[in-house]
Design a protein around this motif. Structure first.
Motif, mmCIF file in Angstrom:
data_model
loop_
_atom_site.group_PDB
_atom_site.id
_atom_site.type_symbol
_atom_site.label_atom_id
_atom_site.label_comp_id
_atom_site.label_asym_id
_atom_site.label_seq_id
_atom_site.Cartn_x
_atom_site.Cartn_y
_atom_site.Cartn_z
ATOM 1 N N GLY A 22 -20.617 -46.951 23.947
ATOM 2 C CA GLY A 22 -19.422 -47.475 24.612
ATOM 3 C C GLY A 22 -18.246 -46.560 24.347
ATOM 4 N N ALA A 23 -17.702 -45.977 25.426
ATOM 5 C CA ALA A 23 -16.571 -45.051 25.280
ATOM 6 C C ALA A 23 -15.292 -45.670 25.824
ATOM 7 C CB ALA A 23 -16.878 -43.729 25.988
ATOM 8 N N GLY A 24 -15.137 -46.998 25.635
ATOM 9 C CA GLY A 24 -13.873 -47.654 25.959
ATOM 10 C C GLY A 24 -12.898 -47.449 24.811
ATOM 11 N N CYS A 25 -11.852 -48.270 24.786
ATOM 12 C CA CYS A 25 -10.820 -48.110 23.745
ATOM 13 C C CYS A 25 -11.446 -48.141 22.348
ATOM 14 C CB CYS A 25 -9.825 -49.262 23.810
ATOM 15 S SG CYS A 25 -8.969 -49.368 25.354
ATOM 16 N N GLN A 53 -13.231 -50.299 30.532
ATOM 17 C CA GLN A 53 -12.690 -51.132 31.606
ATOM 18 C C GLN A 53 -11.180 -50.957 31.738
ATOM 19 O OE1 GLN A 53 -14.408 -52.604 33.679
ATOM 20 N NE2 GLN A 53 -16.379 -53.068 32.752
ATOM 21 N N HIS A 95 -25.146 -42.331 30.416
ATOM 22 C CA HIS A 95 -26.323 -42.691 29.615
ATOM 23 C C HIS A 95 -26.323 -44.207 29.446
ATOM 24 C CE1 HIS A 95 -26.713 -38.467 28.895
ATOM 25 N NE2 HIS A 95 -27.721 -38.627 28.051
ATOM 26 N N GLY A 136 -18.094 -53.656 24.856
ATOM 27 C CA GLY A 136 -17.126 -54.390 25.675
ATOM 28 C C GLY A 136 -17.597 -55.763 26.116
ATOM 29 N N TYR A 138 -18.134 -58.562 29.821
ATOM 30 C CA TYR A 138 -18.190 -58.687 31.285
ATOM 31 C C TYR A 138 -17.569 -60.020 31.672
ATOM 32 C CZ TYR A 138 -22.521 -61.229 30.178
ATOM 33 O OH TYR A 138 -23.426 -62.089 29.646
ATOM 34 N N GLU A 139 -17.316 -60.169 32.984
ATOM 35 C CA GLU A 139 -16.608 -61.374 33.426
ATOM 36 C C GLU A 139 -17.512 -62.588 33.480
ATOM 37 O OE1 GLU A 139 -13.179 -61.191 36.412
ATOM 38 O OE2 GLU A 139 -14.609 -59.677 37.070
ATOM 39 N N GLY A 157 -13.248 -57.165 38.699
ATOM 40 C CA GLY A 157 -13.871 -56.271 39.678
ATOM 41 C C GLY A 157 -12.838 -55.754 40.675
ATOM 42 N N GLY A 335 -8.272 -57.702 24.014
ATOM 43 C CA GLY A 335 -7.375 -56.728 24.616
ATOM 44 C C GLY A 335 -7.580 -55.308 24.105
ATOM 45 N N ALA A 339 -8.805 -53.548 20.472
ATOM 46 C CA ALA A 339 -10.060 -52.785 20.509
ATOM 47 C C ALA A 339 -9.861 -51.411 19.873
ATOM 48 C CB ALA A 339 -10.534 -52.652 21.953
HETATM 49 C C1 FAD Z 1 -14.113 -56.028 34.646
HETATM 50 C C2 FAD Z 1 -13.002 -56.004 33.613
HETATM 51 C C3 FAD Z 1 -11.700 -55.660 33.992
HETATM 52 C C4 FAD Z 1 -10.663 -55.685 33.066
HETATM 53 N N1 FAD Z 1 -9.390 -55.396 33.473
HETATM 54 C C5 FAD Z 1 -8.363 -55.479 32.579
HETATM 55 C C6 FAD Z 1 -7.003 -55.258 32.977
HETATM 56 O O1 FAD Z 1 -6.734 -55.000 34.126
HETATM 57 N N2 FAD Z 1 -6.026 -55.394 32.050
HETATM 58 C C7 FAD Z 1 -6.302 -55.722 30.751
HETATM 59 O O2 FAD Z 1 -5.379 -55.850 29.929
HETATM 60 N N3 FAD Z 1 -7.572 -55.902 30.335
HETATM 61 C C8 FAD Z 1 -8.595 -55.805 31.215
HETATM 62 N N4 FAD Z 1 -9.867 -56.054 30.802
HETATM 63 C C9 FAD Z 1 -10.097 -56.250 29.365
HETATM 64 C C10 FAD Z 1 -10.038 -54.859 28.687
HETATM 65 O O3 FAD Z 1 -10.796 -54.000 29.477
HETATM 66 C C11 FAD Z 1 -10.551 -54.885 27.293
HETATM 67 O O4 FAD Z 1 -9.666 -55.644 26.513
HETATM 68 C C12 FAD Z 1 -10.699 -53.501 26.661
HETATM 69 O O5 FAD Z 1 -11.166 -52.584 27.598
HETATM 70 C C13 FAD Z 1 -11.665 -53.605 25.504
HETATM 71 O O6 FAD Z 1 -12.118 -52.348 25.110
HETATM 72 P P1 FAD Z 1 -13.614 -52.157 24.602
HETATM 73 O O7 FAD Z 1 -13.692 -50.736 24.143
HETATM 74 O O8 FAD Z 1 -13.986 -53.239 23.669
HETATM 75 O O9 FAD Z 1 -14.542 -52.387 25.879
HETATM 76 P P2 FAD Z 1 -14.611 -51.631 27.311
HETATM 77 O O10 FAD Z 1 -13.338 -51.018 27.692
HETATM 78 O O11 FAD Z 1 -15.202 -52.636 28.218
HETATM 79 O O12 FAD Z 1 -15.668 -50.481 27.020
HETATM 80 C C14 FAD Z 1 -17.029 -50.723 26.856
HETATM 81 C C15 FAD Z 1 -17.794 -49.508 27.317
HETATM 82 O O13 FAD Z 1 -19.163 -49.688 26.949
HETATM 83 C C16 FAD Z 1 -19.972 -49.172 27.984
HETATM 84 N N5 FAD Z 1 -21.266 -49.844 27.887
HETATM 85 C C17 FAD Z 1 -21.504 -51.182 27.832
HETATM 86 N N6 FAD Z 1 -22.832 -51.414 27.721
HETATM 87 C C18 FAD Z 1 -23.430 -50.195 27.706
HETATM 88 C C19 FAD Z 1 -24.787 -49.777 27.624
HETATM 89 N N7 FAD Z 1 -25.803 -50.655 27.505
HETATM 90 N N8 FAD Z 1 -25.042 -48.451 27.671
HETATM 91 C C20 FAD Z 1 -24.036 -47.551 27.767
HETATM 92 N N9 FAD Z 1 -22.732 -47.887 27.849
HETATM 93 C C21 FAD Z 1 -22.435 -49.192 27.813
HETATM 94 C C22 FAD Z 1 -19.212 -49.499 29.261
HETATM 95 O O14 FAD Z 1 -19.585 -48.617 30.308
HETATM 96 C C23 FAD Z 1 -17.759 -49.321 28.823
HETATM 97 O O15 FAD Z 1 -17.269 -48.031 29.116
HETATM 98 C C24 FAD Z 1 -10.929 -56.020 31.721
HETATM 99 C C25 FAD Z 1 -12.240 -56.327 31.333
HETATM 100 C C26 FAD Z 1 -13.268 -56.328 32.264
HETATM 101 C C27 FAD Z 1 -14.672 -56.680 31.810
#
Ligand code: FAD
Length: 488
Positions: A22-25, A53, A95, A136, A138-139, A157, A335, A339
């Motif tokens: 997971g390369a989110g925040c 996301q 990946h 991360g 999902y909805e 979405g 949020g 994260a």
């Molecule tokens: C659809 C959606 C839209 C959102 N929009 C907003 C918004 O507009 N404003 C706001 O404040 N918050 C929004 N959020 C919430 C916000 O995105 C999160 O608070 C924040 O991104 C959390 O960061 P994270 O790193 O935990 O997860 P994420 O940012 O979700 O990162 C998780 C990463 O893991 C990767 N991943 C997951 N499973 C796998 C797997 N099996 N293999 C490889 N990679 C994988 C995903 O591709 C993703 O890049 C949204 C959330 C969702 C689900």
């Protein structure tokens, strides 16, 4: 706007100190922190971009001049990317990780497929001494009559379409469901030129006031809400609380929705339905942590205040399975800022363990991060409690409403499996009706089916986190499971 996110490093070695999924925040922050402290890090993500996301941004081919205009706090992401490029993070983009297993010698094996988007699927195995799961959320979707009509999209979405594709799902869009994301989505859609006749929130905002200390300690969250509220006001968007879309109307696509008042349990109040004309509906009922990889390893989970299942984590973000850490939404939706900070806590803790430097976890920086995390987690708990779905939502369903859209299983068939055939959980319902057996593997309908079966909205555990071919499973014995070159 970056033109490329290619990895500057050479061929992918098979063994790393740390594998981050997971390369989110959360994942990006954890990967960068650990790499800066000397660890070799593989960062895998299903997406072609970093940012997850929240920092979803347009593909370079779209030529967006100012992608940051669609985001708050873009500078925090830009800084993480700058640091990532300067340290030893091998980024494996596109990946899809389908499982993680434990290997001999206290190593973890991360099994992924890549090339599934068209170039021919290839199996990849990355081994590491430690694991950070930052997958991360999902909805959560709750079905209602008409929800399968074209023009109905997830609220997140719709936001994702805008952020990554610069497109709107319609011209006149009702935003509905529950949770703070609705305000963000409503204001972004309106700012991008859509007409938003209403934001429809099933809960009320007064429940936040029950925990004034958590509110007072998080002024930034209140400021964010005020910014979205002001934007909605400016665009003339009406926010209706304690209400829900209980039906969608249209022949071939959405033409209107019925919005009904709800009682405290989210039961529609008879005679309150009002029709609103629109050509799209963006709907979502909060976020559900994506924890399959972790629970597949046996990591313990707990129920959050909104009925979702999140990982149990210690103060240093380690799961109940030693050597496996998690950060961000996997521990409960909270949020982007939370994260990021949790990713850093995990990165510091992993580096401390692997390099034998316990001082890292006693540092002033760690104390500060943990203090901030506790404050933001307290707010996340308030948020989850305020938007917990009421049991009465099932009253929106007619017997002929599809609940599992992949297998076209209606609410009536599920009710019959429960009342007539004795099913008591989602698994029995699946065996009797095929609900949850289709392409999405229960990700869309899982919470709803579980709720209809047992009154508890927690979806069942899935052993594989993403769909995978038999040839990839066969490659598990080692043949054909070599890591390839870094992603684009
Ligand atoms: C659809 C959606 C839209 C959102 N929009 C907003 C918004 O507009 N404003 C706001 O404040 N918050 C929004 N959020 C919430 C916000 O995105 C999160 O608070 C924040 O991104 C959390 O960061 P994270 O790193 O935990 O997860 P994420 O940012 O979700 O990162 C998780 C990463 O893991 C990767 N991943 C997951 N499973 C796998 C797997 N099996 N293999 C490889 N990679 C994988 C995903 O591709 C993703 O890049 C949204 C959330 C969702 C689900």
């Amino acid at each position: 706007m970056p033109t490329s996110e290619s990895d500057p490093h050479g061929p992918v070695p098979e063994l790393y100190d740390l594998a981050v999924v997971g390369a989110g925040c959360a994942g990006l922050s954890g990967a960068v922190t650990a790499a800066e402290l000397g660890l070799s890090v593989a960062l895998l993500d299903a997406s072609g971009q970093t940012g997850g996301q929240y920092y979803r941004h347009p593909a370079p081919a779209l030529g967006a001049v100012r992608p940051e205009a669609l985001h708050h706090d873009w500078s925090a992401f830009a800084e993480l990317r700058r640091r990532q490029k300067a340290c030893r993070v091998t980024r494996l983009a596109r990946h899809h990780v389908w499982a993680v297993t434990r290997e001999d010698g206290d190593l973890w094996a991360v099994h992924a497929v890549t090339g599934a988007d068209g170039d021919g699927e290839r199996s990849v195995r990355v081994r590491a001494r430690a694991l950070l799961l930052a997958t991360g959320a999902y909805e959560r979707q709750l079905p209602f009559p008409g929800w399968t009509l074209p023009g109905v999209v997830g609220a997140g979405g719709a936001q994702a379409m805008l952020k990554s594709g610069l497109v709107l799902p319609g011209r006149r869009i009702v935003v509905a469901g529950s949770g703070p994301l609705l305000l963000a989505v409503g204001s972004s859609l309106a700012a991008a030129g859509a007409r938003v006749p209403a934001v429809v929130e099933a809960s009320g905002y007064l429940r936040y006031a029950r925990r004034p200390r958590a509110l007072a300690a998080n002024p930034r969250k209140l400021a964010e809400a005020a910014v979205h509220g002001a934007a909605l006001l400016r665009h003339g968007v009406r926010v209706r609380t304690r209400s829900a879309v209980t039906a969608v109307h249209g022949r071939d696509r959405v033409e209107a929705v019925t919005v009904s008042r709800l009682d405290r349990e989210w039961r529609p109040v008879q005679g309150t339905g009002r029709r609103i004309a629109c050509d799209a509906l963006a709907v979502g009922f909060g976020l559900v942590p994506q924890t399959e990889l972790a629970t597949g390893l046996g990591c313990a989970a707990h129920r959050t205040a909104d009925g979702a299942s999140a990982l149990v984590l210690d103060p240093l973000q380690e799961t109940s399975v030693p050597g496996v850490w998690a950060a961000g939404e996997t521990g409960g939706a909270g949020g982007a800022q939370l994260a990021r900070e949790e990713g850093e806590v995990a990165g510091l803790a992993i580096a401390a363990r692997l390099t034998g430097r316990p001082a890292l976890v006693r540092s002033g920086r760690m104390r500060e991060l943990r203090r901030r995390r506790a404050r933001m987690r307290a707010f996340a708990d308030v948020m989850a409690a305020a938007h917990a779905p009421g049991d009465g939502w099932t009253r929106w369903l007619a017997d002929d409403t599809d609940v599992c859209r992949c297998e076209e299983v209606t609410a009536g068939r599920i009710r019959e499996a429960v009342a007539g055939l004795g099913a008591r959980d989602a698994r029995s319902v699946k065996l009797l009706t095929r609900a949850g057996m289709g392409w999405c593997q229960g990700r869309v309908c899982g919470a709803a089916v579980a709720c209809l079966a047992s009154g508890r909205g927690v979806a069942e555990r899935r052993p594989l986190a993403v769909p995978v071919t038999l040839s990839s499973l066969a490659a598990l014995d080692g043949a054909g499971a070599d890591p390839g070159p870094p992603g684009p």
